[in-house]
Write an enzyme that holds these catalytic residues in place. Structure first.
Site, short mmCIF file in Angstrom:
data_model
loop_
_atom_site.label_atom_id
_atom_site.label_comp_id
_atom_site.label_asym_id
_atom_site.label_seq_id
_atom_site.Cartn_x
_atom_site.Cartn_y
_atom_site.Cartn_z
N THR A 297 -3.36 2.65 5.96
CA THR A 297 -3.11 1.57 6.15
C THR A 297 -4.15 0.51 7.45
OG1 THR A 297 -2.41 1.42 8.38
CG2 THR A 297 -2.95 2.98 8.02
N ILE A 298 -4.30 0.07 7.25
CA ILE A 298 -5.26 -1.15 8.05
C ILE A 298 -4.97 -0.82 9.58
CG2 ILE A 298 -4.99 -3.35 6.13
CD1 ILE A 298 -3.38 -4.45 8.93
N ASP A 299 -4.18 -0.45 10.07
CA ASP A 299 -4.40 0.44 11.22
C ASP A 299 -4.84 0.75 11.89
OD1 ASP A 299 -2.43 -1.82 11.27
OD2 ASP A 299 -0.42 -0.27 11.61
N HIS B 114 -0.52 -11.59 8.04
CA HIS B 114 -0.76 -10.80 7.11
C HIS B 114 -1.86 -11.20 5.97
CE1 HIS B 114 3.65 -10.20 8.72
NE2 HIS B 114 3.88 -8.92 7.74
N GLN C 31 -3.98 -10.80 6.83
CA GLN C 31 -5.61 -9.23 7.46
C GLN C 31 -5.47 -8.56 6.71
OE1 GLN C 31 -5.66 -8.45 11.67
NE2 GLN C 31 -3.67 -9.63 11.37
N ARG C 32 -3.92 -8.38 5.73
CA ARG C 32 -3.32 -7.07 4.53
C ARG C 32 -3.73 -7.57 3.41
NH1 ARG C 32 2.21 -5.52 6.60
NH2 ARG C 32 2.62 -6.07 4.41
#
Ligand code: F6P
Length: 344
Positions: A126-128, A273, A275-276
């Site tokens: 996950t990017i988080d 998005h 960022q993803r």
């Protein structure tokens, strides 16, 4: 042996690098067969597969997204879902499933293993960066880099116009991306979900900067940030079709409040998005590759019900139960002892 692989939840830079590493290690070192399931659990339940081999994965290391496709949702959402997964595994002669996923997918994997005896192994994605049990998830480094690049660009336009730019970043209920990108990008303020913010205090900080001749400021807002009780009103959160709270929009609210309360020209910027998407950083390619290789080792050792993880720069396996149903919040020590020193 024969393993199934699926990518679940939101996409994330580095997914293809993990798949590629699983295949490289499984096929080349052990002669294993890897079956790629398309669109996460939907593919497992309906036996939709993609032939993936060392050859077909060539060139995918720097490619964002996932060659397997991904969806949210799980076998637990339908009455016969678990049985369908079980029959796919037995009829296709699969020894176990490697789930490359975030909190939701890993939680489902843990339930399938613990309650239904389905052999699953997790790879934290996950990017988080909000998965418990691992120091880092792949995708996070890339998202922080993208957000930092955006902030770098926003500085020059903010300075030219003497503006406050309010940048909303992803992260769900954790402030990892906001804190790291805020620090790396030299933001004046970073708002995170772990600490409800007081808009009056935020404005005071910006006014203080102004009085010191700093007429341009960058304010980073994590999408899950919340105002402190009794400060400003935000609309009720809606949910998506899977019951997840739909985040996003707080950046525009904060920008409007700052503009109104300070009179400074303010603009909201929603990175979303972006960022993803796109190519993973070198760091994420290496971490993804290490996770993929370790996942095959763990699967061959029969470590079902576990997840590969990064701990003190070593790749280890931890019980999936450590990650399931939980969300890892930002390191508050980094926030208090480092970040706060730089935020206005
Ligand atoms: O979990 C990754 C993430 O990108 C979050 O940062 C964000 O809140 C969410 O996914 C967005 O999800 P969707 O792809 O459903 O818009």
């Amino acid at each position: 042996m024969r393993f199934g692989v699926l990518t679940g939840g939101g996409d994330c830079p580095g997914l293809n690098a993990v798949i590629r590493a699983i295949i490289r290690k499984g096929e080349r070192v052990f002669g294993d067969e890897i079956i790629g399931f398309v669109d996460a659990w939907e593919g497992v339940m309906s036996r939709r597969t993609l032939p993936i081999t060392v050859e077909t994965m060539r060139g995918t290391l720097p490619r964002g997204g996932t060659v397997l496709g991904t969806t949210r949702g799980s076998p637990l959402d339908s009455p016969d879902g678990v049985d369908r997964v079980r029959s796919t595994i037995s009829e296709m002669g699969i020894d176990g499933l490697i789930i490359i996923g975030g909190n939701g997918s890993l939680t489902v994997g843990e339930i399938l293993f613990r309650e239904h005896g389905i052999p699953v192994l997790g790879v934290p994605k996950t990017i988080d960066n909000d998965i418990e049990g691992t120091d880092l998830t792949f995708g996070f480094n890339t998202a922080v880099q993208i957000a930092t690049d955006a902030i770098d660009r926003l500085h020059t336009t903010a300075e030219s116009h003497d503006r406050v730019m309010v940048v909303e970043v992803m992260g769900r209920h954790s402030g990892w991306i906001a804190t790291h990108a805020g620090l790396a990008g030299g933001a004046a303020v970073a708002l995170i979900p772990e600490r409800p913010f007081d808009i009056v205090e935020v404005c005071e900080r910006l006014v203080r900067r102004h009085s010191r001749g700093r007429f341009a400021s960058i304010v980073v807002v994590a999408e899950g940030s919340q105002p402190a009780e009794g400060t400003i009103d935000v609309p009720d959160q809606t949910r998506d079709e899977y019951g997840h709270i739909r985040l996003g929009g707080i950046g525009s609210i904060v920008a409007a409040e700052i503009g109104l309360r300070t009179g400074f020209e303010t603009r909201p910027v929603l990175l979303g998005h972006v960022q993803r998407g796109g190519t993973p950083t070198a760091f994420d390619r290496v971490l993804s590759t290490r996770f993929g290789v370790a996942a095959v080792d763990a699967a061959r050792e029969g470590k079902w019900g576990s997840m590969v993880a990064l701990r003190d720069n070593n790749i280890v396996t931890v019980p999936l139960a450590e990650a399931a149903g939980r969300s890892r919040t930002v390191d508050l020590d980094l926030v208090s002892n480092v970040a706060e020193m730089f935020f206005a």
